[in-house]
Design a protein around this motif. Sequence first.
Motif, short mmCIF file in Angstrom:
data_model
loop_
_atom_site.label_atom_id
_atom_site.label_comp_id
_atom_site.label_asym_id
_atom_site.label_seq_id
_atom_site.Cartn_x
_atom_site.Cartn_y
_atom_site.Cartn_z
N ARG A 51 0.60 -1.17 0.01
CA ARG A 51 0.01 0.14 -0.04
C ARG A 51 0.99 1.29 -0.01
O ARG A 51 0.21 2.26 0.42
N LYS A 52 2.08 1.15 -0.46
CA LYS A 52 3.20 2.45 -0.49
C LYS A 52 2.71 3.33 -1.30
O LYS A 52 3.26 4.60 -1.02
N ALA A 53 1.97 3.09 -2.34
CA ALA A 53 1.67 4.11 -3.40
C ALA A 53 0.57 5.04 -2.77
O ALA A 53 0.13 6.00 -3.40
N PHE A 54 -0.28 4.52 -1.55
CA PHE A 54 -1.37 5.25 -1.21
C PHE A 54 -1.06 6.17 0.15
O PHE A 54 -0.17 5.72 0.94
N ARG A 55 -1.62 7.32 0.30
CA ARG A 55 -1.50 7.88 1.59
C ARG A 55 -1.94 7.24 2.75
O ARG A 55 -3.04 6.55 2.63
N PRO A 56 -1.17 6.71 3.89
CA PRO A 56 -1.53 5.65 4.75
C PRO A 56 -2.44 6.44 5.75
O PRO A 56 -2.29 6.99 7.12
N ASN A 82 1.92 6.03 10.31
CA ASN A 82 1.15 5.22 9.36
C ASN A 82 0.30 4.27 10.47
O ASN A 82 0.90 3.68 11.04
N TRP A 106 5.38 4.84 1.97
CA TRP A 106 4.86 6.07 1.49
C TRP A 106 5.83 7.02 1.99
O TRP A 106 6.03 7.29 3.38
N ASP A 109 5.86 14.06 -0.41
CA ASP A 109 6.87 14.76 -1.45
C ASP A 109 7.19 16.22 -0.84
O ASP A 109 6.71 17.09 -1.56
N TYR A 170 0.04 17.32 -2.09
CA TYR A 170 -1.08 17.19 -1.30
C TYR A 170 -1.13 18.46 -0.98
O TYR A 170 -0.59 19.52 -0.50
#
Length: 441
Positions: A51-56, A82, A106, A109, A170
């Motif tokens: 699930r690293k591509a999604f905001r935790p 997280n 995650w 950025d 974000y």
Amino acid sequence: MEGEWPSGGELLLYLTVSLLLQGRANTFTINCSGFDQHGVDPAAFQAVFDRKAFRPVINYSIPTHVNISFTLSAILEVIWDNPFISWNPEECVNVNKLTVSAENLWLPDIFIVESMDVDRAPPGLSAYVSSDGRIKYDRPVRVTSICNLDIFYFPFDQQNCTFTFISFLYTVDSMLLGMDKEVWEITDTSRDIIQTQGEWELLGINKATLKMLVGSNVYDQIKFYVAIRRRPRLYVINLLVPSGFLIAIDALSFFLPAESESRAPFKITLLLGYNVFLLLMNDLLPASGTPLISVYFALCLSLMVLSLLETIFITYLLHLATTQPPPMPRWLHSLLLHCTSPMKCCPTASQKGNKGLGLAPANLPGLKEPVELVEKVPGPQEAELNGCPESTRGQQEDEAQKQHLVSLWVQFSHMMDTLLFRLYLIFMATFIISVIILWNT
């Protein structure tokens, strides 16, 4: 029979709910079984890594709070929570913190707006993951940032630089920025590090939390204002001290006799040496702009050139006085009398009989004793005793008058040398004091 079906149905429903709950628990709680025998099992974290591509976050309407900190040694520290990662340290052989490759997590950025260079952080960095899901990511990175430098007061300059941390992916609905440490803690840590390296001294750090509006999107940002001051010791020793020595030697060269043939070559040698010094020290000066120290060097060079021109002018006057002295104008003769003998308002009878040429060198106080540049000729009484004719007597009077005229021009040359030397000292002192006052402000 019919009464037994409901109990079977309830049992089936109970098992189904238990399985669902067990699966939900595996998603948010790390299973530590086997850690005491085989170490940390990567499969236990695989659900989180996927699930690293999604905001935790569990609820996407709740923004993620990311706390940032940094030091001027180029280390960026980012901390966030997280909720998908958690375990019970008591069940996991008292493991409270793990290092996990940052590529599997995650990452926010966050970047620096003023950065002008690509991210040169080393690859394959790891992050610290605690049992309660808190992630701490330290990224050593060298930042070449935009900083408007005011180098006018170089090398005694003070600069104010800005570092803005922001995310362009974000908005405030998804991520909010905060501080992991207080500003004074960041300042103290950075000051301790900077004291042992570099040519800058940290004066202080201030921060401001701002919002940036881009279209209809609002982004959170933290701006740090860094005040630094240059350590001038290197430049004082290598630039200002040698330049001061050279200009002082040039001023002392005025004490060489004006008739000396070594004054002009000595000043030319100093001038050439100063030019070579400027060429060698050019790399220590800023590449752009016009700092005050460049003006200082230019004025020092101008003073040395004016000193050489003054020596050439005095040498020309002495040469003119000893070879073919022109008649001295009355206004110049009056000025010479006024400067050398201000108490006398009019010439004496003996001076009038001498066609108003002025005083003898011995009667002119305040001037250097002129060198005897013309051979002594016999006086009128000596000429009569020797039986010289009248023509010879007239020629001797002309020679005496010429000798007196030469003495006047020599004295005038010495007076001009003294006057120009004093003007030189006044101009040099004025400009040096002005530069020092500007540097102190």
